[in-house]
Structures are given as C-alpha cells and as structure tokens.
Design a protein around this motif. Structure first.
Motif, PDB file in Angstrom:
ATOM      1  N   SER A   1      -0.695  30.410 -24.555  1.00 50.12           N
ATOM      2  CA  SER A   1      -1.899  29.566 -24.525  1.00 50.12           C
ATOM      3  C   SER A   1      -1.683  28.298 -25.336  1.00 50.12           C
ATOM      4  CB  SER A   1      -3.097  30.337 -25.088  1.00 50.12           C
ATOM      5  OG  SER A   1      -3.404  31.409 -24.234  1.00 50.12           O
TER       6      SER A   1
ATOM      7  N   ASP B   1      -4.694  29.344 -17.396  1.00 54.01           N
ATOM      8  CA  ASP B   1      -4.333  30.340 -18.414  1.00 54.01           C
ATOM      9  C   ASP B   1      -4.981  31.668 -18.054  1.00 54.01           C
ATOM     10  OD1 ASP B   1      -3.552  31.709 -20.646  1.00 54.01           O
ATOM     11  OD2 ASP B   1      -4.256  30.192 -22.080  1.00 54.01           O
ATOM     12  N   GLU B   2      -4.182  32.566 -17.508  1.00 51.82           N
ATOM     13  CA  GLU B   2      -4.660  33.878 -17.049  1.00 51.82           C
ATOM     14  C   GLU B   2      -5.918  33.745 -16.202  1.00 51.82           C
ATOM     15  OE1 GLU B   2      -4.468  37.130 -19.833  1.00 51.82           O
ATOM     16  OE2 GLU B   2      -3.452  35.846 -21.282  1.00 51.82           O
TER      17      GLU B   2
END
Ligand SMILES: Nc1ncnc2c1ncn2[C@@H]1O[C@H](COP(=O)(O)OP(=O)(O)OP(=O)(O)O)[C@@H](O)[C@H]1O
Ligand SMILES: [Mg+2]
Lengths: 394, 284
Positions: free
Chosen positions: B49, B170-171
C-alpha cells in the motif's frame, strides 16, 4: 466550479446535521439578537430624551448655581427674585425669563391626597417652556405680584384629587395651606421616567411664603436667537457672579444637556452591546468546536477528495464556507429575532426602541466575521490533512 | 514508443513513529509503462500500500526519485501534486471510499469538480462512465442503496472518469465475495485492455496475480521479483502478448537495491532513468 462545489457541500453538511447546526447557531442567534435589541433600546431612549429636551422649548438657557456636572453635589441657591429682575435687564425682556422654587408637598382635596411637586413660578413659564393648558387659565402677573393663593394642576394631580369633579374653582390644600384651582395642564407624559404631569404651579411669591423663604432655585431664559445663546449665557453668569461673588453659576443650553445625557446613554449602550458581543464571541467558540468535530468526522471524505485532486485550499474553502454559513444564517436569524423583539418592546412596553440600519449591518458583518475567525483554524487543519492518513481514519 | 507513466528510482519511505523510524519501503525502482497490467503481491505489511500511495502521488518518498506523468514529484507543491493526481492517476481502494448521501453519478463526477469541468458536462461524462462499468441504470442510487460490487464499480468509474494514465487499485476485491470480486476484476481487466489505462493492482490472490502480464512481488519493503509473462496463463481479456521485447538475463526487479545499500538519492540512480529491457518470461 470548485467554489460552487464548496457551497453545495457546505450546505449539505449543515442540512445533514440539522439539530447540531441549529444548536451551534443558537449562540450566534442569541448574541446577534441581544446586540440588536440593546442597541435599539439605547437608540430609542436617546431619541426620546432628545425629543423631550427639545420639547422643553427652543433656545432655552438654564441658569443654576453650581456647575452642570454629573456627580457634583447640589449647591444651596443664593438667588432671589431681585436676581431674576437683574437677569431680565440683561436679556432686555422680562417675558423671556422664568424662575422656579420647587419642593415636594402633599396636596389635599376633600378626603383625597397626593404627594406631588409644588413649583413656585412666574407667569412667564408657559411661554419660556413649551407648556399648554388643558382647562382654565394660567397664573397672571397680578397673581404673582400679590402672592395670590391660586394653583394650576398637572394632569395626573387633577385626576387623582378630583376623579369625578371639575377641579376648576375647587380648593386644594398644599402643605396645609388652601389654594384655589384656576387651571389644569394638558397631559405631557413621562420624561426620563419622571411623570411630568405630577406637579402643581403656584405663584412664586405664594410658594416663598408657604416655605418661609426668599430664595429661588434657578432661572430659565428663552434666548431671542440661537446664535448668540452662549454669549447671552456668559453675560448672565457675569451679572450673577457680580451680585454673588462667592458662588459659581452656570448657564446651560439644551445642546449641552443633550450632550451630557447622550454621553451617559452612549456609554450605557456601549457597555450593554459589549456584553452582548461577548455572547456572540462565545457562540463563535461553539462554531469553532463544532467545525473541529465536523473535520474529524469527515476525515475520510477529505482524504478521498484529496486523492481525486482536491488541493488543500479547496478543502479549506469548503470548511470555511461551512463555518461562515453557520454563523451567517445564525446572524440573520438573530437579526430577525432582535428586530421582532425590539418592535414588540417598543409597541407594548414603556421602553422605547429604534432599529438602526448600521446596527443590523454591524451585527451581520460581525457574525460573518466570527465564522471566518473561528472557522479558519478548523479549515486549515482540514486542508493540511495528509491524504494517506485521512483515508485510513476510522 | 511510449513514455513511462510512472518511474520510481530507488524510492524509499520511512515513517517516524514516536522517535522510531519504520522503513516501509527501502529502495524500490520500477517503471510503469502506459497500458500495462501489473499485479503487486506480497505478504501483509510488506509495503504494497505504501508503494501504491507513492506511485499515485498521494504520499512523497523519503528518498529516491519519483516521476509521475513526466514530472518529478520532489519539485511539486502540494496543490501541484493534487492537480497531477487529478490528471494522471485514478485510485480504487479496498474500502470503496464513496461519499455517502451522494448519488452514484455525483460520486463519479467528483474528480471532474476539481478539474474545473462544468456541472452539466460533469454529469454527462459521469453517466457515460457509469454506463461503461454496467451501472447505467443506477445513476441516482446512493452508496447505501448499492451492493458491494456495485459500489466498487462506481469507485472504478470515478477513478476512470478523468481518463487517467494509470489506475492504481489496492486490493479492489478485498471486501467482495469471490464471484463479485471476479466480476470486478474482469471489469478492471477489460477497461485496461479497452482504454489503454495502465492497471497496477495489489492482490493477495496468486491466481489473480497470475493473470497479469507483469507480476511484482514485494517483501520487507523491497521488490523481490518483477516478472513478465508472454501471455497470461488464464484467459485474461488482454489477448496474447506480442514478443516485442528482447529477453534479458537480468530481471528488472530491484537488483541493485538491498538492505545493505544506502538510500540512494536521485543522482545515484541516474542510469535507471533509461528504459530497462523487458524481461520476457525471465524469472528468478
Ligand atoms: N502511517 C504509518 N506510520 C507508521 N508505520 C506505517 C504507516 N503506514 C504503514 N506503516 C508500516 O509500513 C509497513 C508497510 O505497510 P503497508 O500498509 O504498505 O503494507 P501492505 O503491504 O499494504 O500490507 P497489507 O497487505 O496488510 O495491506 C508496515 O510495517 C506498516 O506497519
Ligand atoms: Mg495494504
């Protein structure tokens, strides 16, 4: 575009928290309303006093022993009727000179009595002071010269002593001495909280005999023209000082009385407005507080906006607008409340109130400024938030 | 010939926590080319991240050189960086981050507000974008009236409405069930293939990562490997990759960086500004 968005978001935020917004505004509302009300009452009182002082008659010069100053002790008057004659010679017209010797006394008629002010005066009084008679006649030169026991009653004295009889021709006992009623004044009303209809006029000579004195309290002169009124006052004071070297005299014009009264009322209004202003300030602190809460609550939103391209300033403006809207809406509401209350007070209470535009403009300007002053710190804090930290906030 | 959309040279990021420095990234070099599809994998806490935040200009590196859209972020003020994000980057977060009390179309239009686009055009473009992610019938729904998958698709539309060069996700399927996640994934891959936006996606799923043509593995704040496939193993919508790149023996990963290496300044990595040859299928 960005500013429009800031407006939209700020309004939306206020709407989303209606109750909280209202409670926050309440401080500002109360502050602004009290400023408006107190300034209105101060202004109204001042206007009323001015009217009444002017209503005494124009170009009036009051000659009294001592000095016209707030807080100085009254001086025992050395004046008597010969001084009034001397003043008449200075003025050149006895018709423009009035005197007074006054004292409280009980007036009695039948089984009714009334404590009132008895004024010993000359026949010139109605023309020097603007004073009109309701019924009967006023004192004459002959009444004064012979010290005849005749009386002219103020409207409220006449009402309380003769509620259901015509007072003309009746007897009244003033301090136990009988006088015959020859006239009744037209009602005047209140002035500075004093009932101006609560007085009885009798010939100055009769009054002096009643109280066993040769003194008079003061002399009033109606100057022939406004321009030379100060000069005339100086000449009168000089003449009286010559006659009574041990006493100081002053001649005051209505303008001077108005000035002194205006100063007192101005200070009073200022103090009251300042106290109200403090509550406005407290309201501002409340706004600041709630804005910090708002920033904290919306930290993730701030992070997201920054992620999609909002600059620190865009965020700052958004929160500043929210604060300014909060206080401006509060300010407008407070103004409406203040104006409404002031109008009601003016209409339904003896307290006069006058709305002035400058006080409204000031109140609104101050409330908007309070929003800026107290909103700027929370807004800056929001603008400077680190977007990564903000997005992670809970 | 394309110019790199993002270029990171020996980039590090250190957090100061109560006097203790935590190195989340310890010297990472990579280049994101236009239209690429990159999967970033790695264990929790490895710095994925952190890397995404840096690549998107949401954060600034503690050391190294970072060039986004041709501009070195070190020389940019906060407002300039914000504008750069607005123009070149689209973010998709695991937590969606939609504005509550705001309709789907207005959520999507938000980045255009900060670009100075007029209200009417904003709505038109946002509605068109929502159509492309299959939500043309949900324009005026609020986030709490949408399913998780729909919410993430709104977020994707928001990320793409500005037509950015790079989409950083991000995910993006982290909060979704498998089937919904798969649909969102396919959408991202389709948009990547169709519009040529580079897609950099963090995922925990090895299978998902295998679908990307390039896979970056992060561990302990370093790039452990950076590999490319000639063709996606599973039938991704990208189609077969053409073999336009000469194979290289050297993986393009952070070969020069390691724990023992001092954090490099921009000067120390000058050579990396040139484009490295792609490692066609070469893996460690
Ligand atoms: N604001 C911060 N302050 C201090 N340390 C931080 C901060 N943000 C991240 N870190 C640390 O940096 C390291 C990398 O964090 P990061 O969030 O990038 O990991 P990640 O790979 O995304 O993990 P996950 O897969 O769990 O999301 C972690 O050790 C984390 O504790
Ligand atoms: Mg992470």
């Amino acid at each position: 575009m960005r500013v429009a968005e800031a407006w939209r978001v700020a309004l939306d935020a206020l709407r989303a928290n209606r109750l909280r917004s209202l409670l926050t505004m309440l401080g500002v509302i109360i502050g602004v309303a009290s400023v408006v009300i107190l300034v209105a009452i101060g202004t109204g009182t001042k206007q009323q006093v001015e009217q009444q002082v002017e209503g005494l008659g124009s170009n009036l010069l009051l000659v009294v022993p001592g000095r016209l100053d707030v807080g100085t002790a009254p001086v025992v008057s050395p004046l008597d009727l010969t001084d009034a004659d001397a003043v008449s010679r200075v003025v050149g017209d006895p018709g423009r000179v009035a005197v007074t010797v006054a004292s409280g006394a009980t007036a009695r008629a039948g089984n009714r009595s009334d404590f009132t002010t008895v004024q010993g005066v000359l026949e010139t009084t109605p023309s020097v002071f603007t004073r009109s008679l309701g019924r009967g006649r006023y004192l004459t030169g002959a009444d004064v010269d012979t010290g005849r026991r005749v009386a002219v009653l103020g409207a409220s004295v006449a009402r309380s002593l003769f509620p259901d009889r015509d007072p003309l021709g009746q007897q009244v006992a003033l301090a136990g001495v009988r006088f015959r009623v020859i006239g009744v004044f037209a009602p005047l009303g209140q002035s500075l909280g004093v009932d101006r209809d609560d007085e009885v006029h009798v010939p100055v000579t009769a009054a002096q005999r009643l109280w066993g004195t040769r003194r008079i309290d003061g002399i009033a002169v109606k100057a022939p023209d406004r321009e030379r009124i100060d000069q005339l006052g100086e000449r009168i004071v000089a003449e009286l000082s010559r006659r009574h070297p041990d006493t100081e005299f002053s001649a005051v014009t209505q303008q001077q009385i108005l000035g002194v009264l205006g100063d007192i009322l101005g200070v009073l209004t200022g103090v009251l407005a300042a106290i109200a202003g403090i509550s406005l300030l407290v309201g501002g602190v409340g706004v600041s507080n709630i804005m910090l809460v708002s920033v904290r609550e919306r930290t993730r939103e701030i992070g997201l906006r920054k992620a999609v391209g909002a600059r620190p300033r865009d965020i700052g403006v958004q929160f500043l607008l929210e604060a300014v809207l909060l206080t401006s809406i509060g300010g407008l509401t407070g103004m409406a409340l203040g104006v409404g209350t002031a109008l009601l007070v003016d209409a339904f209470s003896p307290i006069p109130a006058a709305i002035t535009w400058w006080s409204l403009a000031l109140a609104f300007g101050v409330s908007a400024a309070v929003g800026i002053v107290f909103g700027v710190v929370p807004a800056q804090r929001a603008g400077r938030l680190d977007p990564v930290v903000a997005l992670r906030a809970e | 010939m394309t110019v790199a959309a993002i270029e990171a040279v020996d980039v590090s990021r250190t957090y100061e926590l109560e006097g203790v420095s935590v190195s989340a990234l310890r010297g990472v070099s990579l280049t994101v080319d236009q239209g690429e599809y990159v999967a970033v994998i790695g264990p929790s806490g490895s710095g994925k991240s952190t890397l995404m935040h840096l690549l998107g200009g949401l954060d600034r590196p503690s050391g190294g050189r970072l060039v986004i859209g041709g501009r070195d972020v070190a020389g940019l003020t906060a407002p300039e960086l914000a504008t750069l994000r607005n123009e070149t980057i689209g973010f998709v977060f695991q937590a969606f981050h939609l504005l509550a009390r705001t309709s789907a179309v207005d959520n999507v239009a938000l980045p255009l507000v900060y670009r100075g686009v007029g209200a009417r055009q904003r709505r038109e473009r946002a509605a068109a974008m929502l159509g492309r992610v299959g939500l043309g019938h949900r324009l005026h729904h609020r986030p709490n009236q949408l399913s998780g998958g729909e919410q993430q698709r709104v977020a994707i539309a928001r990320a793409l409405v500005t037509e950015p060069a790079v989409l950083l996700a991000d995910e993006p399927t982290g909060n979704l069930d498998t089937a919904t996640g798969e649909a969102v994934l396919e959408l991202l891959e389709r948009l990547n293939a169709e519009s040529g936006v580079a897609l950099v996606m963090v995922t925990h799923d090895q299978e998902v990562a295998a679908r990307a043509r390039r896979r970056i593995s992060v561990r302990d704040g370093l790039i452990q490997s950076d590999t490319r496939h000639d063709r996606p193993p599973s039938g991704g919508p990208g189609g077969p990759a053409t073999l336009e790149h000469a194979p290289s023996a050297e993986p393009r990963s952070a070969s020069g960086s390691g724990p023992g290496r001092p954090p490099g300044g921009p000067g120390g990595a000058a050579g990396a500004t040139g484009r490295l040859p792609r490692a066609g299928g070469a893996a460690r």
